[in-house]
Write a protein that holds these residues in place. Structure first.
Motif, short mmCIF file in Angstrom:
data_model
loop_
_atom_site.label_atom_id
_atom_site.label_comp_id
_atom_site.label_asym_id
_atom_site.label_seq_id
_atom_site.Cartn_x
_atom_site.Cartn_y
_atom_site.Cartn_z
N ALA A 71 5.78 -12.73 -7.77
CA ALA A 71 4.72 -12.29 -8.68
C ALA A 71 4.16 -10.94 -8.25
O ALA A 71 3.91 -10.05 -9.08
CB ALA A 71 3.61 -13.33 -8.74
N VAL A 72 3.96 -10.77 -6.94
CA VAL A 72 3.46 -9.49 -6.44
C VAL A 72 4.50 -8.40 -6.65
O VAL A 72 4.19 -7.30 -7.12
CB VAL A 72 3.08 -9.61 -4.94
N ALA A 73 5.74 -8.68 -6.32
CA ALA A 73 6.80 -7.69 -6.46
C ALA A 73 6.96 -7.22 -7.90
O ALA A 73 7.25 -6.04 -8.15
CB ALA A 73 8.12 -8.26 -5.94
N ALA A 74 6.77 -8.14 -8.85
CA ALA A 74 6.95 -7.81 -10.26
C ALA A 74 5.71 -7.18 -10.89
O ALA A 74 5.75 -6.76 -12.05
CB ALA A 74 7.32 -9.07 -11.04
N PHE A 81 -0.85 -12.79 -0.33
CA PHE A 81 -1.02 -13.11 1.08
C PHE A 81 0.25 -13.83 1.54
O PHE A 81 0.52 -14.94 1.09
CB PHE A 81 -2.24 -14.00 1.29
N MET A 82 0.99 -13.21 2.42
CA MET A 82 2.26 -13.82 2.82
C MET A 82 2.74 -13.24 4.14
O MET A 82 2.19 -12.25 4.64
CB MET A 82 3.32 -13.65 1.74
N ALA A 83 3.77 -13.86 4.68
CA ALA A 83 4.33 -13.41 5.95
C ALA A 83 5.12 -12.13 5.76
O ALA A 83 5.84 -11.96 4.78
CB ALA A 83 5.23 -14.49 6.54
N ILE A 84 4.98 -11.25 6.72
CA ILE A 84 5.74 -10.00 6.71
C ILE A 84 7.22 -10.31 6.95
O ILE A 84 7.57 -11.04 7.88
CB ILE A 84 5.22 -9.06 7.80
N ASP A 85 8.06 -9.78 6.09
CA ASP A 85 9.51 -10.00 6.23
C ASP A 85 10.22 -8.78 5.68
O ASP A 85 9.83 -8.25 4.63
CB ASP A 85 9.94 -11.25 5.48
N PRO A 86 11.28 -8.29 6.34
CA PRO A 86 11.96 -7.08 5.87
C PRO A 86 12.56 -7.21 4.48
O PRO A 86 12.60 -6.24 3.73
CB PRO A 86 13.03 -6.84 6.93
N LYS A 87 13.03 -8.39 4.10
CA LYS A 87 13.59 -8.57 2.76
C LYS A 87 12.48 -8.44 1.72
O LYS A 87 12.65 -7.75 0.70
CB LYS A 87 14.26 -9.94 2.66
N ARG A 88 11.36 -9.07 1.96
CA ARG A 88 10.24 -8.96 1.02
C ARG A 88 9.73 -7.53 0.94
O ARG A 88 9.29 -7.08 -0.12
CB ARG A 88 9.11 -9.89 1.46
N ALA A 89 9.77 -6.82 2.07
CA ALA A 89 9.22 -5.46 2.13
C ALA A 89 9.99 -4.47 1.27
O ALA A 89 9.52 -3.36 1.05
CB ALA A 89 9.19 -4.98 3.58
N GLU A 90 11.14 -4.87 0.75
CA GLU A 90 11.87 -3.99 -0.17
C GLU A 90 11.08 -3.76 -1.45
O GLU A 90 11.21 -2.71 -2.09
CB GLU A 90 13.24 -4.58 -0.48
N ALA A 91 10.27 -4.75 -1.86
CA ALA A 91 9.52 -4.64 -3.11
C ALA A 91 8.02 -4.79 -2.93
O ALA A 91 7.27 -4.64 -3.90
CB ALA A 91 10.02 -5.71 -4.10
N ILE A 92 7.59 -5.08 -1.69
CA ILE A 92 6.18 -5.37 -1.43
C ILE A 92 5.70 -4.51 -0.27
O ILE A 92 6.41 -4.35 0.73
CB ILE A 92 6.00 -6.87 -1.09
N HIS A 93 4.50 -3.98 -0.39
CA HIS A 93 3.87 -3.26 0.72
C HIS A 93 2.95 -4.21 1.46
O HIS A 93 2.11 -4.87 0.85
CB HIS A 93 3.06 -2.07 0.21
N PHE A 94 3.09 -4.28 2.79
CA PHE A 94 2.27 -5.15 3.62
C PHE A 94 1.26 -4.34 4.43
O PHE A 94 1.56 -3.24 4.89
CB PHE A 94 3.14 -5.94 4.61
N THR A 95 0.08 -4.93 4.63
CA THR A 95 -0.86 -4.39 5.61
C THR A 95 -0.40 -4.83 6.99
O THR A 95 0.57 -5.58 7.14
CB THR A 95 -2.27 -4.93 5.37
N ARG A 204 4.96 -2.51 -4.19
CA ARG A 204 5.36 -1.18 -3.74
C ARG A 204 5.17 -0.18 -4.89
O ARG A 204 5.22 -0.53 -6.06
CB ARG A 204 6.81 -1.16 -3.28
N GLY A 205 4.97 1.08 -4.51
CA GLY A 205 4.81 2.12 -5.52
C GLY A 205 3.38 2.53 -5.76
O GLY A 205 3.13 3.50 -6.47
N ARG A 206 2.43 1.79 -5.18
CA ARG A 206 1.04 2.22 -5.31
C ARG A 206 0.78 3.42 -4.41
O ARG A 206 1.53 3.70 -3.48
CB ARG A 206 0.10 1.07 -4.96
N SER A 207 -0.31 4.10 -4.68
CA SER A 207 -0.61 5.36 -4.00
C SER A 207 -0.93 5.14 -2.53
O SER A 207 -1.28 4.03 -2.09
CB SER A 207 -1.81 6.03 -4.67
N GLY A 208 -0.83 6.23 -1.78
CA GLY A 208 -1.22 6.18 -0.37
C GLY A 208 -2.69 5.85 -0.21
O GLY A 208 -3.07 5.18 0.76
N GLU A 209 -3.52 6.27 -1.15
CA GLU A 209 -4.95 5.93 -1.10
C GLU A 209 -5.17 4.43 -1.27
O GLU A 209 -6.02 3.85 -0.60
CB GLU A 209 -5.70 6.70 -2.20
#
Length: 243
Positions: A71-74, A81-95, A204-209
């Motif tokens: 849902a977040v990726a789309a 709120f989820m675990a950091i994972d490199p596969k997920r990070a392809e479409a999701i930005h993590f803090t 992913r794709g949101r601004s640096g701000e």
């Protein structure tokens, strides 16, 4: 704190903050003390962030981390709120992470397995919740044992008990401990096979701000003790709060 209106629109394009909640994680989206549902640390963080933005929050509940992450990726959810994972990070930005939980193995009382490093052997079958952080991790790292996937993390132990050919169940420590008390005749292997780092997430794709704002928010919730106090308030034990 005054937030630039353009950032508010970036985080809440519908006018409301849509938060994807993984209800399959007993640490993050459940409470042992609150009467209302849903309740938990991620719900508290959502409402606090929405308040900072000056918008209302919509709590979108999912049974699994995989569906929450999708849902977040789309862009169907604004934060998650989820675990950091490199596969997920392809479409999701993590803090940076705000809490750590443990991934553990559970076996039958009579099992010959005594240590985590004994699990990865040819012929051993390990059942996990599909799309969970530990499923993604084990699918990458187990070289000899095979991974059996079930629909949700809550279904793991029941699937394990229903199939005598499955030797190991894998999951979050708190969920496995609760299941062990429920079913009996099983035990957790000592220690852990992984540390699961939980973070806030956005598409992913949101601004640096926008990235900087979300990062500063979660950093302040760690630093102020809000995350630790929320876990205590909801009666959650065994999670390590990061400062």
């Amino acid at each position: 704190m005054q937030i630039d209106p353009s950032l508010v629109r970036e985080f809440a394009p519908t006018g409301r903050l849509r938060a994807a909640l993984n209800m399959g994680n007993p640490v993050l989206a459940h409470s042992r003390t609150a009467v209302e549902r849903p309740a938990g640390v991620t719900i508290d963080l959502t409402r606090r962030f929405a308040q900072m933005l000056g918008v209302e929050a919509d709590l979108i509940q999912f049974e699994t981390a995989a569906r929450s992450g999708a849902a977040v990726a789309a862009g169907a959810a604004d934060i998650g709120f989820m675990a950091i994972d490199p596969k997920r990070a392809e479409a999701i930005h993590f803090t940076t992470p705000y809490v750590q939980i443990e991934g553990c193995y559970l076996v039958r009382e009579a099992s010959a397995l005594q240590r985590n490093d004994e699990v990865d052997r040819a012929g051993t079958r390990v059942v996990v919740g599909e799309g969970s952080a530990y499923e993604l991790f084990l699918s990458r790292h187990l070289q000899h044992a095979s991974v059996v996937k079930v629909a949700t993390s809550e279904a793991v132990v029941d699937a394990f008990l229903a199939d005598s050919g499955i030797e190991v169940a894998a999951g979050v420590r708190q969920q496995l401990e609760a299941d062990a008390r429920r079913v009996g005749g099983v035990r957790l292997l000592p220690g852990r096979f992984m540390v699961i780092e939980q973070a806030m997430a956005m598409p992913r794709g949101r601004s640096g701000e926008a990235q900087a704002l979300l990062e500063s928010f979660i950093a302040e919730q760690r630093r102020s003790g809000f995350v630790r106090e929320a876990l205590q308030l909801h009666g959650i034990e065994g999670a390590t709060t990061l400062l």
